[in-house]
Scaffold this motif. Sequence first.
Motif, PDB file in Angstrom:
ATOM      1  N   PHE A  35      -8.223 -17.202  68.651  1.00 58.13           N
ATOM      2  CA  PHE A  35      -7.830 -15.856  68.235  1.00 58.13           C
ATOM      3  C   PHE A  35      -6.330 -15.649  68.444  1.00 58.13           C
ATOM      4  O   PHE A  35      -5.652 -15.105  67.570  1.00 58.13           O
ATOM      5  CB  PHE A  35      -8.632 -14.809  69.015  1.00 58.13           C
ATOM      6  N   ALA A  36      -5.804 -16.095  69.584  1.00 51.49           N
ATOM      7  CA  ALA A  36      -4.368 -15.957  69.850  1.00 51.49           C
ATOM      8  C   ALA A  36      -3.553 -16.756  68.837  1.00 51.49           C
ATOM      9  O   ALA A  36      -2.494 -16.297  68.375  1.00 51.49           O
ATOM     10  CB  ALA A  36      -4.050 -16.417  71.265  1.00 51.49           C
ATOM     11  N   SER A  37      -4.029 -17.915  68.456  1.00 51.34           N
ATOM     12  CA  SER A  37      -3.327 -18.725  67.460  1.00 51.34           C
ATOM     13  C   SER A  37      -3.319 -18.035  66.102  1.00 51.34           C
ATOM     14  O   SER A  37      -2.308 -18.058  65.384  1.00 51.34           O
ATOM     15  CB  SER A  37      -3.985 -20.096  67.352  1.00 51.34           C
ATOM     16  N   THR A  38      -4.421 -17.424  65.738  1.00 52.57           N
ATOM     17  CA  THR A  38      -4.494 -16.703  64.468  1.00 52.57           C
ATOM     18  C   THR A  38      -3.545 -15.511  64.465  1.00 52.57           C
ATOM     19  O   THR A  38      -2.829 -15.282  63.485  1.00 52.57           O
ATOM     20  CB  THR A  38      -5.939 -16.227  64.215  1.00 52.57           C
ATOM     21  N   ILE A  39      -3.509 -14.778  65.559  1.00 52.83           N
ATOM     22  CA  ILE A  39      -2.584 -13.647  65.681  1.00 52.83           C
ATOM     23  C   ILE A  39      -1.137 -14.131  65.634  1.00 52.83           C
ATOM     24  O   ILE A  39      -0.272 -13.508  65.014  1.00 52.83           O
ATOM     25  CB  ILE A  39      -2.865 -12.863  66.989  1.00 52.83           C
ATOM     26  N   ARG A  40      -0.864 -15.259  66.283  1.00 54.48           N
ATOM     27  CA  ARG A  40       0.499 -15.809  66.296  1.00 54.48           C
ATOM     28  C   ARG A  40       0.954 -16.177  64.888  1.00 54.48           C
ATOM     29  O   ARG A  40       2.093 -15.926  64.504  1.00 54.48           O
ATOM     30  CB  ARG A  40       0.546 -17.030  67.210  1.00 54.48           C
ATOM     31  N   PHE A  41       0.062 -16.788  64.093  1.00 58.33           N
ATOM     32  CA  PHE A  41       0.401 -17.118  62.713  1.00 58.33           C
ATOM     33  C   PHE A  41       0.766 -15.868  61.930  1.00 58.33           C
ATOM     34  O   PHE A  41       1.734 -15.857  61.167  1.00 58.33           O
ATOM     35  CB  PHE A  41      -0.773 -17.834  62.037  1.00 58.33           C
ATOM     36  N   ALA A  42      -0.016 -14.809  62.104  1.00 62.67           N
ATOM     37  CA  ALA A  42       0.249 -13.573  61.360  1.00 62.67           C
ATOM     38  C   ALA A  42       1.516 -12.885  61.863  1.00 62.67           C
ATOM     39  O   ALA A  42       2.325 -12.393  61.063  1.00 62.67           O
ATOM     40  CB  ALA A  42      -0.950 -12.639  61.474  1.00 62.67           C
ATOM     41  N   ALA A  43       1.717 -12.847  63.170  1.00 65.27           N
ATOM     42  CA  ALA A  43       2.863 -12.132  63.744  1.00 65.27           C
ATOM     43  C   ALA A  43       4.196 -12.803  63.405  1.00 65.27           C
ATOM     44  O   ALA A  43       5.207 -12.129  63.215  1.00 65.27           O
ATOM     45  CB  ALA A  43       2.702 -12.021  65.255  1.00 65.27           C
TER      46      ALA A  43
END
Length: 95
Positions: A35-43
């Motif tokens: 989840f943190a990796s997915t958020i990092r990609f978007a951010a």
Amino acid sequence: MMGINPCFISMYLLYKPVSIAPLVVFRVVFGLLMFASTIRFAANGWIKDFYLTPTFHFKFYGFEWVALPANSIGVYAIFIIMGLAALCVALGAFY
């Protein structure tokens, strides 16, 4: 004097009770990292930079038929679904 049968020892080790706690910790940590990796990609804007902006994408042998969605909303939808799935893994829902 008779020794202990090695088959008995291996069967004992295979069937003895084992705690499920390490597996639960691994599942939660893995889900949160995804989840943190997915958020990092978007951010960081990497979804646009890596998937939408390039005009050429390498095709793997046997997977030439796989293509990106025609519009950017489809790519963002894939990342939203991936983030929700990661949260479900972390929470143990639908698992």
